[in-house]
Design a protein around this motif. Sequence first.
Motif, PDB file in Angstrom:
ATOM      1  N   VAL A  63      34.024   3.355   7.734  1.00  0.00           N
ATOM      2  CA  VAL A  63      35.191   4.220   7.846  1.00  0.00           C
ATOM      3  C   VAL A  63      35.620   4.219   9.311  1.00  0.00           C
ATOM      4  CG1 VAL A  63      36.046   6.578   7.629  1.00  0.00           C
ATOM      5  CG2 VAL A  63      34.506   5.631   5.884  1.00  0.00           C
ATOM      6  N   ILE A  64      36.834   3.739   9.582  1.00  0.00           N
ATOM      7  CA  ILE A  64      37.299   3.571  10.962  1.00  0.00           C
ATOM      8  C   ILE A  64      38.412   4.562  11.318  1.00  0.00           C
ATOM      9  CG2 ILE A  64      36.556   1.168  11.140  1.00  0.00           C
ATOM     10  CD1 ILE A  64      39.378   0.282  10.448  1.00  0.00           C
ATOM     11  N   GLY A  65      38.696   5.469  10.393  1.00  0.00           N
ATOM     12  CA  GLY A  65      39.659   6.530  10.654  1.00  0.00           C
ATOM     13  C   GLY A  65      39.705   7.462   9.462  1.00  0.00           C
ATOM     14  N   GLN A  66      39.933   8.742   9.714  1.00  0.00           N
ATOM     15  CA  GLN A  66      40.059   9.672   8.597  1.00  0.00           C
ATOM     16  C   GLN A  66      40.699  10.975   9.057  1.00  0.00           C
ATOM     17  OE1 GLN A  66      36.537  11.649   6.907  1.00  0.00           O
ATOM     18  NE2 GLN A  66      35.310  10.744   8.544  1.00  0.00           N
ATOM     19  N   VAL A  67      41.261  11.692   8.076  1.00  0.00           N
ATOM     20  CA  VAL A  67      41.792  13.026   8.312  1.00  0.00           C
ATOM     21  C   VAL A  67      41.723  13.794   6.998  1.00  0.00           C
ATOM     22  CG1 VAL A  67      44.186  12.364   7.823  1.00  0.00           C
ATOM     23  CG2 VAL A  67      43.739  14.369   9.238  1.00  0.00           C
ATOM     24  N   SER A  68      41.412  15.060   7.097  1.00  0.00           N
ATOM     25  CA  SER A  68      41.431  15.958   5.953  1.00  0.00           C
ATOM     26  C   SER A  68      42.328  17.137   6.317  1.00  0.00           C
ATOM     27  CB  SER A  68      40.022  16.447   5.616  1.00  0.00           C
ATOM     28  OG  SER A  68      40.045  17.366   4.536  1.00  0.00           O
ATOM     29  N   GLY A  69      43.191  17.520   5.400  1.00  0.00           N
ATOM     30  CA  GLY A  69      44.092  18.620   5.708  1.00  0.00           C
ATOM     31  C   GLY A  69      44.643  19.250   4.448  1.00  0.00           C
ATOM     32  N   PHE A  70      45.297  20.394   4.614  1.00  0.00           N
ATOM     33  CA  PHE A  70      45.796  21.142   3.479  1.00  0.00           C
ATOM     34  C   PHE A  70      47.241  20.776   3.171  1.00  0.00           C
ATOM     35  CE2 PHE A  70      41.927  23.215   4.173  1.00  0.00           C
ATOM     36  CZ  PHE A  70      41.595  23.849   2.981  1.00  0.00           C
ATOM     37  N   VAL A  71      47.512  20.648   1.868  1.00  0.00           N
ATOM     38  CA  VAL A  71      48.861  20.357   1.399  1.00  0.00           C
ATOM     39  C   VAL A  71      49.491  21.580   0.733  1.00  0.00           C
ATOM     40  CG1 VAL A  71      48.432  17.884   1.149  1.00  0.00           C
ATOM     41  CG2 VAL A  71      47.955  19.415  -0.788  1.00  0.00           C
ATOM     42  N   HIS A  72      48.668  22.596   0.467  1.00  0.00           N
ATOM     43  CA  HIS A  72      49.164  23.868  -0.068  1.00  0.00           C
ATOM     44  C   HIS A  72      48.253  24.993   0.404  1.00  0.00           C
ATOM     45  CE1 HIS A  72      51.108  26.716  -2.727  1.00  0.00           C
ATOM     46  NE2 HIS A  72      49.934  27.070  -3.216  1.00  0.00           N
ATOM     47  N   ARG A  73      48.821  25.985   1.061  1.00  0.00           N
ATOM     48  CA  ARG A  73      48.097  27.109   1.638  1.00  0.00           C
ATOM     49  C   ARG A  73      47.065  26.629   2.660  1.00  0.00           C
ATOM     50  NH1 ARG A  73      49.537  31.779  -1.008  1.00  0.00           N
ATOM     51  NH2 ARG A  73      50.185  31.608  -3.199  1.00  0.00           N
ATOM     52  N   GLU A  74      46.053  27.490   2.925  1.00  0.00           N
ATOM     53  CA  GLU A  74      45.030  27.191   3.914  1.00  0.00           C
ATOM     54  C   GLU A  74      43.648  27.504   3.340  1.00  0.00           C
ATOM     55  OE1 GLU A  74      45.426  25.748   6.747  1.00  0.00           O
ATOM     56  OE2 GLU A  74      47.627  25.744   6.764  1.00  0.00           O
ATOM     57  N   PHE A  75      42.612  27.106   4.058  1.00  0.00           N
ATOM     58  CA  PHE A  75      41.238  27.346   3.620  1.00  0.00           C
ATOM     59  C   PHE A  75      40.986  28.840   3.456  1.00  0.00           C
ATOM     60  CE2 PHE A  75      36.721  28.140   4.628  1.00  0.00           C
ATOM     61  CZ  PHE A  75      36.145  27.422   3.594  1.00  0.00           C
ATOM     62  N   SER A  76      40.355  29.191   2.348  1.00  0.00           N
ATOM     63  CA  SER A  76      39.994  30.581   2.067  1.00  0.00           C
ATOM     64  C   SER A  76      38.479  30.719   2.140  1.00  0.00           C
ATOM     65  CB  SER A  76      40.498  30.994   0.679  1.00  0.00           C
ATOM     66  OG  SER A  76      40.067  32.303   0.357  1.00  0.00           O
ATOM     67  N   ALA A  77      37.992  31.495   3.113  1.00  0.00           N
ATOM     68  CA  ALA A  77      36.551  31.640   3.315  1.00  0.00           C
ATOM     69  C   ALA A  77      35.962  32.820   2.562  1.00  0.00           C
ATOM     70  CB  ALA A  77      36.251  31.797   4.806  1.00  0.00           C
ATOM     71  N   ASP A  78      36.799  33.710   2.056  1.00  0.00           N
ATOM     72  CA  ASP A  78      36.325  34.953   1.438  1.00  0.00           C
ATOM     73  C   ASP A  78      36.884  35.146   0.042  1.00  0.00           C
ATOM     74  OD1 ASP A  78      34.845  35.874   3.780  1.00  0.00           O
ATOM     75  OD2 ASP A  78      36.806  36.162   4.694  1.00  0.00           O
ATOM     76  N   GLY A  79      36.790  34.120  -0.777  1.00  0.00           N
ATOM     77  CA  GLY A  79      37.288  34.190  -2.146  1.00  0.00           C
ATOM     78  C   GLY A  79      38.177  33.008  -2.454  1.00  0.00           C
ATOM     79  N   TRP A  80      38.438  32.817  -3.740  1.00  0.00           N
ATOM     80  CA  TRP A  80      39.195  31.636  -4.153  1.00  0.00           C
ATOM     81  C   TRP A  80      40.661  31.715  -3.762  1.00  0.00           C
ATOM     82  CZ3 TRP A  80      35.632  28.425  -4.752  1.00  0.00           C
ATOM     83  CH2 TRP A  80      34.453  28.690  -5.448  1.00  0.00           C
TER      84      TRP A  80
END
Length: 267
Positions: free
Chosen positions: A106-123
């Motif tokens: 793997v010579i490049g990568q990115v992970s990101g949100f396409v709808h809303r943002e990460f939720s750490a305290d529930g779904w």
Amino acid sequence: MRIVSLNAWGGQLHESLMRYLVDVESDILCLQEVTRTHDARSEWLVYRDHGVELPQRANLFAEIGAALPTHDAFFSPTARGDLFDGDRRIASEFGLATFVRKSHPVIGQVSGFVHREFSADGWGPHPRARNAHCIRLYNYESGFAVTIAQMHGLRDIEGKGDTPARRHQADALVELIRQVRHGDERLVVCGDFNVLPGSVTFDALSGLGLSDLITSRGHSDTRTSYYRKEPRFADYMLVTSAVEVMAFDAVAEPEVSDHRALLLDLR
């Protein structure tokens, strides 16, 4: 090179799923709806939401990683919420998993949100957060780089029709891909998009030179017998003209989820 995309359905068909993931011998495995739980005592937990209960493997990500020791594993969570072991609440992560054969760096990568943002305290509220993972890897055997992106599209209780949120989702996916891909090199995009053929999603992706293998090759069903509703489109795989498609299928058998696996052999 073999790429497989599959909504793993939280591992509900665990035995057949694990057997298939080993036997299919994929080089790149793109999975949606994967669980990871750090302190589960049980192999199975339960997801509960408004009267709905669904069994989930407590740590599907780790189980697949152990079954595929020849692959590097990447996990991209969308949220951490409660699953249940009886009445005991257990914080569990949910999201995308990508497994890449170690012979393909793997010579490049990115992970990101396409709808809303990460939720750490529930779904989080519906439609819940969704993300995408894009990797760029090198194929030593054939001597080329290829970018592969997977997305789990938002689920809307109103259906799979186009909405402003889905238009934003498509544009966000294109932007993530552009951060990783170089020039006009080979590109494959796949996943459970949760849209219908003709969606604005495909208009956005066509700007990258992508065309869909599901509809263009006459496939009218990407679900299995475990899914009993209409419409039966959800999963897609798209390629650019530089990708030489040796074989492609929306795999009807074995049934390892309520979604069919999408299998692409390319060079």
